[in-house]
Each structure stands twice: as structure tokens, then as C-alpha cells.
Design a protein around this motif. Sequence first.
Motif, short mmCIF file in Angstrom:
data_model
loop_
_atom_site.label_atom_id
_atom_site.label_comp_id
_atom_site.label_asym_id
_atom_site.label_seq_id
_atom_site.Cartn_x
_atom_site.Cartn_y
_atom_site.Cartn_z
N TRP A 153 0.84 -1.20 0.00
CA TRP A 153 0.00 0.00 0.00
C TRP A 153 0.87 1.25 0.00
O TRP A 153 0.53 2.25 -0.64
CB TRP A 153 -0.94 0.00 1.21
CG TRP A 153 -2.10 -0.95 1.11
CD1 TRP A 153 -2.04 -2.31 0.91
CD2 TRP A 153 -3.49 -0.63 1.21
NE1 TRP A 153 -3.30 -2.84 0.89
CE2 TRP A 153 -4.22 -1.84 1.08
CE3 TRP A 153 -4.19 0.56 1.42
CZ2 TRP A 153 -5.61 -1.89 1.13
CZ3 TRP A 153 -5.58 0.51 1.49
CH2 TRP A 153 -6.28 -0.70 1.33
N ALA A 154 1.98 1.22 0.70
CA ALA A 154 2.90 2.36 0.72
C ALA A 154 3.41 2.67 -0.68
O ALA A 154 3.45 3.83 -1.12
CB ALA A 154 4.07 2.10 1.66
N MET A 155 3.81 1.63 -1.42
CA MET A 155 4.36 1.85 -2.75
C MET A 155 3.30 2.33 -3.72
O MET A 155 3.59 3.12 -4.63
CB MET A 155 5.03 0.58 -3.27
CG MET A 155 6.36 0.27 -2.60
SD MET A 155 7.49 1.71 -2.53
CE MET A 155 7.63 2.13 -4.27
N GLU A 156 2.07 1.91 -3.54
CA GLU A 156 1.01 2.39 -4.43
C GLU A 156 0.81 3.90 -4.25
O GLU A 156 0.66 4.64 -5.22
CB GLU A 156 -0.28 1.62 -4.17
CG GLU A 156 -0.15 0.13 -4.46
CD GLU A 156 -1.19 -0.42 -5.41
OE1 GLU A 156 -2.17 0.29 -5.70
OE2 GLU A 156 -1.01 -1.56 -5.90
N GLY A 157 0.82 4.36 -3.01
CA GLY A 157 0.70 5.79 -2.77
C GLY A 157 1.89 6.57 -3.29
O GLY A 157 1.75 7.65 -3.88
N PHE A 158 3.09 6.02 -3.09
CA PHE A 158 4.31 6.66 -3.57
C PHE A 158 4.26 6.82 -5.08
O PHE A 158 4.52 7.91 -5.62
CB PHE A 158 5.52 5.82 -3.16
CG PHE A 158 6.83 6.29 -3.72
CD1 PHE A 158 7.51 7.36 -3.15
CD2 PHE A 158 7.40 5.66 -4.83
CE1 PHE A 158 8.71 7.81 -3.67
CE2 PHE A 158 8.60 6.09 -5.35
CZ PHE A 158 9.26 7.17 -4.78
N VAL A 159 3.92 5.75 -5.78
CA VAL A 159 3.90 5.80 -7.24
C VAL A 159 2.85 6.78 -7.75
O VAL A 159 3.09 7.55 -8.68
CB VAL A 159 3.66 4.39 -7.82
CG1 VAL A 159 3.30 4.45 -9.30
CG2 VAL A 159 4.92 3.53 -7.62
N GLU A 160 1.67 6.80 -7.13
CA GLU A 160 0.63 7.72 -7.58
C GLU A 160 1.09 9.17 -7.48
O GLU A 160 0.80 9.99 -8.35
CB GLU A 160 -0.65 7.52 -6.78
CG GLU A 160 -1.42 6.27 -7.16
CD GLU A 160 -2.92 6.46 -7.06
OE1 GLU A 160 -3.37 7.56 -6.67
OE2 GLU A 160 -3.65 5.51 -7.39
N ALA A 161 1.82 9.50 -6.42
CA ALA A 161 2.29 10.87 -6.25
C ALA A 161 3.43 11.19 -7.22
O ALA A 161 3.42 12.24 -7.89
CB ALA A 161 2.75 11.08 -4.81
N VAL A 162 4.42 10.31 -7.31
CA VAL A 162 5.59 10.58 -8.15
C VAL A 162 5.21 10.63 -9.62
O VAL A 162 5.77 11.41 -10.40
CB VAL A 162 6.71 9.55 -7.89
CG1 VAL A 162 7.91 9.83 -8.79
CG2 VAL A 162 7.13 9.60 -6.43
N ARG A 163 4.24 9.81 -10.02
CA ARG A 163 3.78 9.85 -11.42
C ARG A 163 3.37 11.28 -11.80
O ARG A 163 3.69 11.76 -12.90
CB ARG A 163 2.61 8.90 -11.62
CG ARG A 163 2.03 8.95 -13.04
CD ARG A 163 0.72 8.21 -13.16
NE ARG A 163 0.89 6.78 -13.00
CZ ARG A 163 0.36 6.06 -12.02
NH1 ARG A 163 -0.37 6.67 -11.08
NH2 ARG A 163 0.55 4.78 -11.96
N GLN A 164 2.67 11.95 -10.89
CA GLN A 164 2.22 13.31 -11.17
C GLN A 164 3.40 14.28 -11.16
O GLN A 164 3.43 15.25 -11.94
CB GLN A 164 1.18 13.73 -10.14
CG GLN A 164 -0.08 12.87 -10.18
CD GLN A 164 -1.01 13.16 -9.01
OE1 GLN A 164 -1.64 14.22 -8.95
NE2 GLN A 164 -1.08 12.22 -8.06
N GLU A 165 4.38 14.04 -10.31
CA GLU A 165 5.54 14.93 -10.22
C GLU A 165 6.36 14.94 -11.50
O GLU A 165 6.94 15.96 -11.86
CB GLU A 165 6.43 14.51 -9.05
CG GLU A 165 5.79 14.65 -7.68
CD GLU A 165 6.60 14.00 -6.57
OE1 GLU A 165 6.16 14.06 -5.41
OE2 GLU A 165 7.68 13.43 -6.85
#
Length: 271
Positions: A153-165
Motif C-alpha cells: 500500500w505504501a508503494m502504491e501511494g508513492f507511485v501515484e504521487a511521483v507519477r504526477q511529479e
Amino acid sequence: MSRTWFITGTSSGFGRIMTETLLARGDRVAATLRTPAQLDDLQQLYGEALWVAALDVTDTPAVHATVDRAFRELGRIDVIVSNAGYGLAGAAEELNDEEIARQLNTNVIGSIQLTRAALPHLRRQGGGLILQLSSMGGQIAFPGLSLYHASKWAMEGFVEAVRQEVSGFNIDFTLIEPGTAQTGFRDKGMVMAAVMPEYIDTPAHALRASFPWIGDEHKMVREMIASVDRSPAPQRLALGSDAYRLMKSALEQRLAELEANKAITLSTDLA
């Protein structure tokens, strides 16, 4: 079109199958694993098409140094596959501090640092794709796998944020969410915590019993590879009928809960 791939955790499971599949079709692979000799057979078959490096993803300086060396020696790398990881099974109370730290350092910090190491190179070369191996366990949760789920779950949140960055740099991400498959994960990729007698015959130990394998690991890898040709890249790719069924049910339950509390939720805005 031939591509160059950087893949972690290539000794077995999805990482090994992907490495074999890509080399067989003529792509170039930078494969990392803790024991490079485990790829000697592929090295003999494919020669310079296979670049191998020793890497433990919990060693952050080594992650950055290995990624830098791969780009320096191979030039452009089109796809980064963050695959290294394992599962930790046991009730939260059964886990010791060392087990917890190792799980998070491998599945979370290791994956985060791989992404951070790759981004400057992908930015400079004008783009690229990162496949982050998650799991249906990044959208659902089973008792007895609390730390494994925490990592996914941590990595899913990380990826969702960094994708936008990084979207403005032509860098994209796909979260791969497989269900069960015969990758050897249960035998080689799962660490079992010491049993506390209080938890015997409780839901926390249900997964210690055998359960059916649903997915075909080779078909799953073929779809992971094929996803790279899709434009735009899928943000998430669930694999296996169990993943579809369980994730769909969990998402529907969350939406129902959100709607059930809608009046309370909206009532807490500033007047």
C-alpha cells in the motif's frame, strides 16, 4: 522494437521469467540480484545482451551506484522494473523489530531509492517507464500479512504521487498487481514469523495453510511486457481472476462505505 530493461530481483519468480523472456526476444537486460552466479546460464547463452550486477536493494548507496553504472555503461535504459521484494507472514504481534525493518527496507525503501536513482537518468534522456511490482495485496488485505500489505500500500501511494511529479518529463509508471501465481513466492519469497500460541487457530494463521494458485506466471509476465507498448501506459495492471474478483469487491465496499457516511463527511466543512 528492441529495448533495454533494468530489472531488480532476477534470481527467481517474475524477475527471472521476465529476464528470460526479454532476452529470448532480442531485448537487452540489466539484471540485478544478490548472487550474480544464479544467472550464469543466461550469461553463457546471451553474452553481452545480459548485463549483470550484484545488488541488495536494502543497500541504498549500492542502489544508486548500480543504477548510475548501468546507465553509464549501457546508455539509454527504456524500462526500469522494480521487482525485488518478499513477503513477511505472521500476526502483527508475532513480528519482531528486525523482521519489520527488513520488510520495509526491502519492499518500500529499496523500491523508493531505485526510483530516485533512476529519475535523473530518465529525465535527461527524455523519458522512460517504471514498472513497480505491487500485488493485489496493494489494494486488499488479508490477516497475517499486515507488514507485507503495509509495504505494498505504501508503494502504491508513492507511485501515484511521483507519477504526477514527473509527468512533464515524459516519465510514466505502471503498478503491476498480480494475484496468486506459481512463482515460488510462497516457498522462497515468504518469511514466516515465529508462532505465538495465542494466535493458533485464528484468522492470522489462515494463510499458513495451502491455498490454490490461480494465475499463470508466464502469461502474467507476457502481459507486463506487453503493457510497455500501450500508450498511455496503464496506471494499474491487475493480473489474474482472483486479483480482479477480490480487488473489485474491496473497491466496491470502500465506495459503499464512503457513500454511507456522505452526510457526515460533508457536514464537517467550514460553514
